[in-house]
Design a protein around this motif. Structure first.
Motif, PDB file in Angstrom:
ATOM      1  N   GLU A 135       0.821  -1.229   0.000  1.00  0.00           N
ATOM      2  CA  GLU A 135       0.000   0.000   0.000  1.00  0.00           C
ATOM      3  C   GLU A 135       0.847   1.268   0.000  1.00  0.00           C
ATOM      4  N   GLY A 136       2.159   1.121  -0.200  1.00  0.00           N
ATOM      5  CA  GLY A 136       3.031   2.288  -0.248  1.00  0.00           C
ATOM      6  C   GLY A 136       2.828   3.103  -1.519  1.00  0.00           C
ATOM      7  N   TYR A 137       3.240   4.382  -1.465  1.00  0.00           N
ATOM      8  CA  TYR A 137       3.018   5.314  -2.572  1.00  0.00           C
ATOM      9  C   TYR A 137       4.300   5.598  -3.349  1.00  0.00           C
ATOM     10  N   PHE A 138       4.143   5.743  -4.657  1.00  0.00           N
ATOM     11  CA  PHE A 138       5.213   6.217  -5.529  1.00  0.00           C
ATOM     12  C   PHE A 138       4.700   7.451  -6.264  1.00  0.00           C
ATOM     13  N   VAL A 139       5.353   8.580  -6.041  1.00  0.00           N
ATOM     14  CA  VAL A 139       4.993   9.822  -6.722  1.00  0.00           C
ATOM     15  C   VAL A 139       6.036  10.091  -7.800  1.00  0.00           C
ATOM     16  N   LEU A 140       5.600  10.088  -9.043  1.00  0.00           N
ATOM     17  CA  LEU A 140       6.473  10.376 -10.181  1.00  0.00           C
ATOM     18  C   LEU A 140       6.021  11.701 -10.786  1.00  0.00           C
ATOM     19  N   ASP A 141       6.789  12.736 -10.516  1.00  0.00           N
ATOM     20  CA  ASP A 141       6.496  14.079 -11.006  1.00  0.00           C
ATOM     21  C   ASP A 141       7.228  14.274 -12.324  1.00  0.00           C
ATOM     22  N   TYR A 142       6.460  14.299 -13.418  1.00  0.00           N
ATOM     23  CA  TYR A 142       7.070  14.267 -14.750  1.00  0.00           C
ATOM     24  C   TYR A 142       6.501  15.388 -15.611  1.00  0.00           C
ATOM     25  N   PRO A 190       0.952  21.801 -17.242  1.00  0.00           N
ATOM     26  CA  PRO A 190       2.403  21.800 -17.439  1.00  0.00           C
ATOM     27  C   PRO A 190       3.093  20.564 -16.866  1.00  0.00           C
ATOM     28  N   ARG A 191       2.477  19.926 -15.889  1.00  0.00           N
ATOM     29  CA  ARG A 191       3.083  18.768 -15.247  1.00  0.00           C
ATOM     30  C   ARG A 191       2.195  17.537 -15.394  1.00  0.00           C
ATOM     31  N   CYS A 192       2.794  16.391 -15.151  1.00  0.00           N
ATOM     32  CA  CYS A 192       2.077  15.116 -15.119  1.00  0.00           C
ATOM     33  C   CYS A 192       2.545  14.419 -13.837  1.00  0.00           C
ATOM     34  N   ILE A 193       1.878  14.705 -12.738  1.00  0.00           N
ATOM     35  CA  ILE A 193       2.295  14.207 -11.422  1.00  0.00           C
ATOM     36  C   ILE A 193       1.491  12.946 -11.121  1.00  0.00           C
ATOM     37  N   ASN A 194       2.155  11.810 -11.266  1.00  0.00           N
ATOM     38  CA  ASN A 194       1.507  10.507 -11.137  1.00  0.00           C
ATOM     39  C   ASN A 194       1.567  10.010  -9.699  1.00  0.00           C
ATOM     40  N   LEU A 195       0.446   9.540  -9.193  1.00  0.00           N
ATOM     41  CA  LEU A 195       0.408   8.899  -7.882  1.00  0.00           C
ATOM     42  C   LEU A 195       0.094   7.420  -8.085  1.00  0.00           C
ATOM     43  N   PHE A 196       1.052   6.571  -7.753  1.00  0.00           N
ATOM     44  CA  PHE A 196       0.891   5.128  -7.847  1.00  0.00           C
ATOM     45  C   PHE A 196       0.835   4.521  -6.454  1.00  0.00           C
ATOM     46  N   LYS A 197       0.143   3.394  -6.375  1.00  0.00           N
ATOM     47  CA  LYS A 197       0.057   2.659  -5.116  1.00  0.00           C
ATOM     48  C   LYS A 197       0.479   1.220  -5.347  1.00  0.00           C
ATOM     49  N   LYS A 198       1.279   0.692  -4.430  1.00  0.00           N
ATOM     50  CA  LYS A 198       1.691  -0.702  -4.527  1.00  0.00           C
ATOM     51  C   LYS A 198       0.531  -1.587  -4.108  1.00  0.00           C
ATOM     52  N   LYS A 199       0.116  -2.457  -5.013  1.00  0.00           N
ATOM     53  CA  LYS A 199      -1.041  -3.318  -4.721  1.00  0.00           C
ATOM     54  C   LYS A 199      -0.611  -4.539  -3.907  1.00  0.00           C
TER      55      LYS A 199
END
Length: 247
Positions: free
Chosen positions: A141-148, A238-247
């Protein structure tokens, strides 16, 4: 040596980007951590931390932070900010690390990769390795934020030529799109010498990024379009800030 290894380790790189808005960055991180509802005891990895400004601020907010970066000079600079885990305050540490390699660390609550610190590699497998290393170091359930960058916005707003002056150094910059990359060519005179560097970043689409994530086991649960965390609009953001969650 790849382009980012040589360019990021020079003082000129940090000088060119010295105008970055610290207040905006701190407001963004404050809003982001509030949105994620991370507890104050949470452990966060700042992946590609540069000179550590985001790591230091995250630590001030009460988080246990590990900053990782390929640049040895940046990590040496950051060491003065470290707080060891046996201190009364949350820990703050920095280590040299290539984001393509496994992260040998106890599982963490979140990994942040901020301000377009991805897409540097020519080989697609290297991009996939980044997602794999992040996935493997996250708690369930941890988060990965990829700001692209938003590749559509970049294509629509490209300025081919410009000159930026910092401390009497004129950085002459040209930009072009070549295949799936945006290439920034940087030339300047400093310290009695002519210098020439470039930056090369992939224009990853939303679909490609999501494919990398899904293949590892992530679920994308949100996309923001700017540092104020407004909703993403493909043509305008201007940004593509992705929020992912570990399933």
């Amino acid at each position: 040596m790849e382009w980012f290894e040589s360019w990021f380790d020079t003082p000129y790189y940090h000088l060119l980007y010295s105008n970055r808005d610290y207040t905006e960055a701190e407001n963004f991180i404050t809003a982001l951590t509030s949105e994620l509802q991370l507890p104050k005891s949470a452990k966060i990895i700042d992946l590609a931390c540069g000179k550590g400004r985001h790591s230091v601020f995250l630590n001030k907010l009460g988080y246990d932070v590990l900053g990782l970066d390929l640049s040895r000079q940046s990590i040496e600079h950051n060491k003065k900010f470290e707080k060891l885990s046996d201190s009364p305050e949350p820990a703050l540490r920095f280590e040299v690390h290539d984001m393509r390699n496994p992260i040998n660390h106890q599982p963490v609550d979140a990994v942040f990769n901020l301000f377009t610190s991805f897409g540097y590699f020519d080989n697609e497998e290297d991009d996939r390795k980044v997602f794999e290393s992040v996935y493997n170091v996250l708690l369930s359930e941890g988060y990965f934020v990829l700001d692209y960058l938003n590749e559509v916005f970049v294509r629509n707003t490209l300025i081919p030529e410009m000159t930026i002056t910092r401390e009497n150094i004129n950085f002459n910059i040209s930009k072009k799109i070549e295949g799936k990359h945006i290439i920034k060519d940087i030339k300047f005179e400093a310290d009695g010498k002519s210098h020439h560097f470039f930056e090369k970043v992939k224009l990853h689409t939303l679909e490609t990024i999501e494919d990398y994530a899904k293949d590892c086991g992530f679920e994308r649960i949100k996309i923001w379009g700017d540092y104020q965390l407004n909703d993403f609009e493909k043509e305008k953001s201007p940004r593509c800030i992705n929020l992912f969650k570990k399933k």
